[in-house]
Write a protein that holds these residues in place. Structure first.
Motif, PDB file in Angstrom:
ATOM      1  N   ASN A  24       0.972  -1.186  -0.201  1.00  0.00           N
ATOM      2  CA  ASN A  24      -0.043  -0.137   0.078  1.00  0.00           C
ATOM      3  C   ASN A  24       0.918   1.102  -0.104  1.00  0.00           C
ATOM      4  OD1 ASN A  24      -2.525  -1.374  -0.104  1.00  0.00           O
ATOM      5  ND2 ASN A  24      -2.478  -1.454   2.333  1.00  0.00           N
ATOM      6  N   LYS A  27       3.187   1.293  -3.302  1.00  0.00           N
ATOM      7  CA  LYS A  27       2.399   1.682  -4.596  1.00  0.00           C
ATOM      8  C   LYS A  27       2.029   3.440  -4.628  1.00  0.00           C
ATOM      9  CE  LYS A  27      -1.644   0.215  -7.055  1.00  0.00           C
ATOM     10  NZ  LYS A  27      -2.578  -0.818  -7.604  1.00  0.00           N
ATOM     11  N   ASP A  44       8.642  -4.664  -8.236  1.00  0.00           N
ATOM     12  CA  ASP A  44       7.855  -5.813  -7.305  1.00  0.00           C
ATOM     13  C   ASP A  44       7.735  -7.072  -8.150  1.00  0.00           C
ATOM     14  OD1 ASP A  44       5.790  -5.480  -4.776  1.00  0.00           O
ATOM     15  OD2 ASP A  44       5.225  -7.049  -6.038  1.00  0.00           O
ATOM     16  N   ASN A  46       5.294  -9.471  -7.809  1.00  0.00           N
ATOM     17  CA  ASN A  46       3.992  -9.611  -7.907  1.00  0.00           C
ATOM     18  C   ASN A  46       3.463  -9.015  -9.233  1.00  0.00           C
ATOM     19  OD1 ASN A  46       0.760  -9.761  -7.738  1.00  0.00           O
ATOM     20  ND2 ASN A  46       1.004 -10.273  -5.873  1.00  0.00           N
ATOM     21  N   GLU A  48       0.595  -9.079 -10.688  1.00  0.00           N
ATOM     22  CA  GLU A  48      -0.666  -8.271 -10.609  1.00  0.00           C
ATOM     23  C   GLU A  48      -0.553  -7.005 -10.170  1.00  0.00           C
ATOM     24  OE1 GLU A  48      -3.718 -10.447  -8.525  1.00  0.00           O
ATOM     25  OE2 GLU A  48      -3.667 -12.466  -9.658  1.00  0.00           O
ATOM     26  N   ILE A  49       0.162  -6.667  -9.340  1.00  0.00           N
ATOM     27  CA  ILE A  49       0.404  -5.467  -8.843  1.00  0.00           C
ATOM     28  C   ILE A  49       1.185  -4.599  -9.834  1.00  0.00           C
ATOM     29  CG2 ILE A  49       1.908  -4.108  -7.271  1.00  0.00           C
ATOM     30  CD1 ILE A  49       1.319  -6.332  -5.088  1.00  0.00           C
ATOM     31  N   SER A  52      -1.156  -3.337 -12.466  1.00  0.00           N
ATOM     32  CA  SER A  52      -2.055  -2.444 -11.984  1.00  0.00           C
ATOM     33  C   SER A  52      -1.479  -0.905 -11.902  1.00  0.00           C
ATOM     34  CB  SER A  52      -2.652  -2.734 -10.465  1.00  0.00           C
ATOM     35  OG  SER A  52      -1.511  -2.395  -9.632  1.00  0.00           O
TER      36      SER A  52
END
Length: 244
Positions: A24, A27, A44, A46, A48-49, A52
């Motif tokens: 959080n 980002k 990162d 991840n 998916e992050i 996004s």
């Protein structure tokens, strides 16, 4: 209670940032830096992050930042500032921060969870250690108990510059009409109306929602607060902070 940051301070405005770890805090930080027009590489593991955030920062890369060769291949050594936003995983935080220093990133900032974590980061040469949650809680507590102003700079023990929203009773009046300096003993050094920065003159008219940057003694600024204290829309004021 932990210090909000280490004793070191940031001495310049950087143009290029690497943000590693997009929880959080990371980002939000990467997006805010990009909105300020900075060159931002967000990293990162991840996917998916990363997906996004793509298109909202300069570069967003899926990578294992604990590997020195990976960070080197991404060219983080060419950036002015690296921000390691991994606080929960102590080993990863330490390893990535150390790698940033070994790759000669000029300025390294790292998030910490505890004072012990902070001390370890400082020992490996991290320039600035931060406790984001502590910072936000202090900022919220200050605003809730002192809703009219936000301190920008402390000039001395007795004088400071604060940011304040234009009081309702000043709206549609000029600085001359309000007689700010004589009546309140303060000086408005700068104003922001919408996206416009204004160098205020006596004939400048206050508009609803204007942000005022005020210089004065602590005593006089406190008196202003008491005289013009009005209801504050806390929900709107802290909408952004709640997402950080």
């Amino acid at each position: 209670m932990e210090n909000i940051v280490s004793n070191n301070t940031i001495t310049k405005d950087f143009s290029d940032y690497v943000v590693i770890g997009l929880g959080n805090f990371g980002k939000s930080l990467a997006l805010n830096l990009a909105e300020e027009g900075k060159n931002v590489l967000a990293i990162d593991k991840n996917a998916e992050i990363i997906e996004s955030i793509e298109g909202q920062v300069t570069h967003a890369v899926v990578a294992d930042a604990t590997k020195k060769d990976v960070l080197s291949s991404l060219g983080i050594q060419n950036f002015e500032c690296a921000i390691v936003c991994i606080g929960e995983d102590l080993a990863s935080s330490m390893l990535i921060s150390l790698t940033c220093k070994e790759l000669n990133v000029p300025y390294v900032i790292a998030k910490a969870q505890t004072n012990q974590h902070k001390e370890l980061l400082e020992k490996i040469g991290v320039n600035l250690v931060i406790f984001p949650e502590v910072f936000m809680s202090k900022k919220l507590a200050k605003a809730l108990t002192d809703p009219l102003t936000n301190e920008i700079a402390k000039i001395s023990e007795d004088y400071k510059i604060v940011e304040m929203i234009c009081p309702e009773k000043w709206v549609d009046k000029s600085i001359f009409d309000v007689n700010v300096r004589k009546k309140y003993g303060i000086s408005i050094v700068l104003m922001k109306s919408g996206e416009n920065i204004i160098d205020p003159l006596p004939e400048t008219i206050f508009e609803k929602g204007d942000t005022l940057y005020v210089l004065g003694s602590t005593k006089n600024i406190d008196n202003v607060e008491k005289k013009i204290a009005e209801a504050v829309d806390f929900e709107n004021r802290f909408a952004d902070a709640a997402t950080e």
